[in-house]
Design a protein around this motif. Structure first.
Motif, mmCIF file in Angstrom:
data_model
loop_
_atom_site.group_PDB
_atom_site.id
_atom_site.type_symbol
_atom_site.label_atom_id
_atom_site.label_comp_id
_atom_site.label_asym_id
_atom_site.label_seq_id
_atom_site.Cartn_x
_atom_site.Cartn_y
_atom_site.Cartn_z
ATOM 1 N N HIS A 181 -19.850 26.027 10.311
ATOM 2 C CA HIS A 181 -19.079 26.831 9.294
ATOM 3 C C HIS A 181 -18.313 25.649 8.228
ATOM 4 O O HIS A 181 -18.752 25.847 7.002
ATOM 5 C CB HIS A 181 -17.884 27.551 9.600
ATOM 6 N N GLN A 182 -17.936 24.572 8.377
ATOM 7 C CA GLN A 182 -17.510 23.729 7.749
ATOM 8 C C GLN A 182 -18.587 23.019 6.857
ATOM 9 O O GLN A 182 -18.298 22.960 5.534
ATOM 10 C CB GLN A 182 -16.680 22.607 8.690
ATOM 11 N N ILE A 183 -19.676 22.491 7.490
ATOM 12 C CA ILE A 183 -20.579 21.913 6.710
ATOM 13 C C ILE A 183 -21.533 23.014 5.763
ATOM 14 O O ILE A 183 -21.724 22.795 4.636
ATOM 15 C CB ILE A 183 -21.502 21.310 7.608
ATOM 16 N N PHE A 184 -21.749 24.080 6.393
ATOM 17 C CA PHE A 184 -22.697 25.035 5.561
ATOM 18 C C PHE A 184 -22.061 25.756 4.877
ATOM 19 O O PHE A 184 -22.718 25.993 3.623
ATOM 20 C CB PHE A 184 -23.686 25.681 6.370
ATOM 21 N N ASN A 224 -13.494 34.314 11.185
ATOM 22 C CA ASN A 224 -13.127 33.432 12.400
ATOM 23 C C ASN A 224 -13.468 31.946 12.164
ATOM 24 O O ASN A 224 -13.193 31.432 13.050
ATOM 25 C CB ASN A 224 -13.616 33.937 13.343
ATOM 26 N N GLY A 225 -14.103 31.578 10.910
ATOM 27 C CA GLY A 225 -14.302 30.179 10.826
ATOM 28 C C GLY A 225 -15.528 29.823 11.715
ATOM 29 O O GLY A 225 -15.829 28.459 11.855
ATOM 30 N N LEU A 226 -16.260 30.730 12.174
ATOM 31 C CA LEU A 226 -17.518 30.247 13.017
ATOM 32 C C LEU A 226 -18.813 30.655 12.263
ATOM 33 O O LEU A 226 -18.815 31.756 11.779
ATOM 34 C CB LEU A 226 -17.402 31.034 14.439
ATOM 35 N N GLU A 227 -19.706 29.799 12.259
ATOM 36 C CA GLU A 227 -21.039 30.108 11.546
ATOM 37 C C GLU A 227 -22.124 30.227 12.642
ATOM 38 O O GLU A 227 -22.467 29.326 13.348
ATOM 39 C CB GLU A 227 -21.395 29.107 10.397
ATOM 40 N N ARG A 228 -22.502 31.455 12.777
ATOM 41 C CA ARG A 228 -23.452 31.836 13.920
ATOM 42 C C ARG A 228 -24.561 32.785 13.264
ATOM 43 O O ARG A 228 -23.706 33.722 12.355
ATOM 44 C CB ARG A 228 -23.304 32.163 15.084
ATOM 45 N N ASP A 229 -25.830 32.955 13.398
ATOM 46 C CA ASP A 229 -26.548 33.988 12.975
ATOM 47 C C ASP A 229 -27.222 34.695 13.939
ATOM 48 O O ASP A 229 -27.336 34.484 15.126
ATOM 49 C CB ASP A 229 -27.437 33.606 11.736
ATOM 50 N N GLN A 230 -28.373 35.415 13.561
ATOM 51 C CA GLN A 230 -29.214 36.218 14.674
ATOM 52 C C GLN A 230 -30.082 35.664 15.011
ATOM 53 O O GLN A 230 -30.673 35.934 16.126
ATOM 54 C CB GLN A 230 -29.791 37.338 13.599
ATOM 55 N N PHE A 231 -30.311 34.175 14.699
ATOM 56 C CA PHE A 231 -31.081 33.333 15.503
ATOM 57 C C PHE A 231 -30.398 32.365 16.830
ATOM 58 O O PHE A 231 -30.980 31.676 17.479
ATOM 59 C CB PHE A 231 -31.779 32.541 14.907
ATOM 60 N N ASP A 232 -29.079 32.714 16.648
ATOM 61 C CA ASP A 232 -28.373 32.210 17.854
ATOM 62 C C ASP A 232 -28.307 33.018 18.937
ATOM 63 O O ASP A 232 -27.215 33.826 19.201
ATOM 64 C CB ASP A 232 -26.940 31.874 17.270
ATOM 65 N N THR A 233 -29.353 33.060 19.950
ATOM 66 C CA THR A 233 -29.452 33.848 21.038
ATOM 67 C C THR A 233 -29.193 33.499 22.351
ATOM 68 O O THR A 233 -29.353 31.964 22.069
ATOM 69 C CB THR A 233 -30.604 34.766 20.672
ATOM 70 N N ASP A 234 -29.573 33.959 23.289
ATOM 71 C CA ASP A 234 -29.739 33.251 24.650
ATOM 72 C C ASP A 234 -30.856 32.578 24.811
ATOM 73 O O ASP A 234 -30.893 31.454 25.563
ATOM 74 C CB ASP A 234 -29.841 34.396 25.719
ATOM 75 N N GLU A 235 -31.944 32.595 23.940
ATOM 76 C CA GLU A 235 -33.006 31.921 24.161
ATOM 77 C C GLU A 235 -33.131 30.478 23.047
ATOM 78 O O GLU A 235 -34.055 29.814 23.490
ATOM 79 C CB GLU A 235 -34.309 32.495 23.461
ATOM 80 N N THR A 236 -32.068 30.448 22.542
ATOM 81 C CA THR A 236 -31.903 29.207 21.535
ATOM 82 C C THR A 236 -31.443 28.051 22.380
ATOM 83 O O THR A 236 -30.618 28.157 23.295
ATOM 84 C CB THR A 236 -30.703 29.536 20.687
ATOM 85 N N ILE A 237 -32.049 26.591 22.130
ATOM 86 C CA ILE A 237 -31.835 25.716 22.773
ATOM 87 C C ILE A 237 -31.045 24.864 21.661
ATOM 88 O O ILE A 237 -31.706 24.510 20.636
ATOM 89 C CB ILE A 237 -33.037 24.963 23.112
ATOM 90 N N TYR A 238 -30.115 23.941 21.962
ATOM 91 C CA TYR A 238 -29.168 23.180 21.094
ATOM 92 C C TYR A 238 -29.411 21.851 21.586
ATOM 93 O O TYR A 238 -29.131 21.396 22.789
ATOM 94 C CB TYR A 238 -27.596 23.837 21.184
ATOM 95 N N PHE A 239 -29.619 21.017 20.641
ATOM 96 C CA PHE A 239 -29.252 19.480 20.863
ATOM 97 C C PHE A 239 -28.201 19.131 20.024
ATOM 98 O O PHE A 239 -28.126 19.186 18.938
ATOM 99 C CB PHE A 239 -30.782 18.859 20.240
ATOM 100 N N LEU A 240 -27.306 18.568 20.889
ATOM 101 C CA LEU A 240 -26.021 17.967 20.171
ATOM 102 C C LEU A 240 -25.630 16.485 20.612
ATOM 103 O O LEU A 240 -25.988 15.983 21.738
ATOM 104 C CB LEU A 240 -24.891 18.773 20.657
ATOM 105 N N LYS A 241 -25.658 15.697 19.485
ATOM 106 C CA LYS A 241 -24.981 14.361 19.730
ATOM 107 C C LYS A 241 -23.422 14.339 19.763
ATOM 108 O O LYS A 241 -22.769 14.729 18.800
ATOM 109 C CB LYS A 241 -25.506 13.545 18.523
#
Length: 294
Positions: free
Chosen positions: A25-28, A41-58
């Motif tokens: 949310h801060q960045i986009f 609520n200060g959270l950026e999430r959309d319809q593509f953030d689902t149970d099947e989504t895989i996140y890669f975080l550094k």
């Protein structure tokens, strides 16, 4: 280190994921001006953030988010199959079991450099490529900003444009920009050439146990990380029992810890019988098997 978060270990990363949505949310929204993505609520999430989504975080050693990206299976709704469908005017975006879409690429700390001198975006690219090859993913597609495309072109990757360069935005208060829908074909040769070009021996991943992982970061190579993920997917009850026991062990006294030691030995033996042990144990620690490392 790179953390891979999927539906099988997501419950171990709840606070990290909440932080990720705040950072997005801060960045986009706040920094780049994508007001359509704004949320009270200060959270950026959309319809593509689902149970099947895989996140890669550094993440750094304090679990501060330095950068991230997500993969969405193309058999689900994706950006290129829905909201950006009209931008694939050369050919439709792939939709197949072995095709994924990447999106929501962001860098939260542009000053960071790995011990080998790589910035965050290269570590994320390397991690996703390793993951794709291991999991048999043959195609990665997505809409990439013009500023990102030269980074791909600098790598020995097979990049195919799915449409023309597009100028977007400026009509409803959102920022203007340029980009294109692209597809990257993935194979072992591409991974090998990328490693050779950049002098990479192996990118290191974190134990995919989230907040239940050791306080001291433990990094290891891609193959073992993916074996962890496979094991957790196939034996969730085993993993949850081990994590619950580990939390109790932290507050236990000396006598109770002896009991837990026996429990962990039994868990290690079970893991060996389930197929995760033996040769793998030497890579983790001299006397431990897979998840018992923590």
């Amino acid at each position: 280190m790179i953390h891979i978060i999927n539906k099988h270990n997501r419950h171990l990363y709840l606070s990290v994921l909440a932080d990720m949505f705040r950072v997005r949310h801060q960045i986009f929204v706040e920094d780049r001006g994508w007001i359509k993505l704004a949320n009270d609520n200060g959270l950026e999430r959309d319809q593509f953030d689902t149970d099947e989504t895989i996140y890669f975080l550094k993440l750094d050693e304090n679990q501060k988010i330095l950068g991230g990206m997500r993969l969405v299976p193309t058999l689900c709704d994706t950006q290129l199959s829905t909201i950006f469908k009209g931008w694939c005017d050369f050919k439709p975006a792939p939709q197949a079991q072995d095709a994924y879409e990447w999106s929501r690429y962001f860098i939260a700390d542009k000053k960071y450099r790995s011990p080998a001198g790589y910035p965050v975006h290269y570590e994320l690219f390397f991690a996703i490529l390793e993951f794709a090859v291991y999991r048999g993913i043959r195609s990665l597609s997505g809409f990439l900003e013009a500023i990102t495309l030269p980074r791909l072109n600098a790598l020995p990757w097979k990049v195919e444009y799915l449409g023309n360069m597009i100028t977007y935005g400026g009509t409803h208060g959102e920022p203007k920009g340029r980009g294109a829908a692209v597809q990257v074909s993935v194979d072992k040769r591409m991974l090998r050439l990328t490693k050779r070009l950049k002098g990479i021996k192996k990118p290191y991943f974190a134990i995919p146990l989230g907040e239940a992982a050791p306080a001291r970061p433990v990094a290891f190579g891609p193959e073992l990380c993916f074996q962890y993920l496979d094991f957790m997917e196939e034996h969730p009850d085993h993993t949850d029992a081990l994590i619950a026991a580990s939390k109790l062990w932290v507050d236990a006294n000396g006598e109770d810890r002896k009991t837990f030691s026996v429990f962990f030995d039994n868990m290690a033996a079970q893991e060996a019988m389930l197929g995760f042990g033996g040769a793998n144990s030497a890579k983790l620690a001299g006397h431990n098997y897979s998840l018992t490392l923590q």
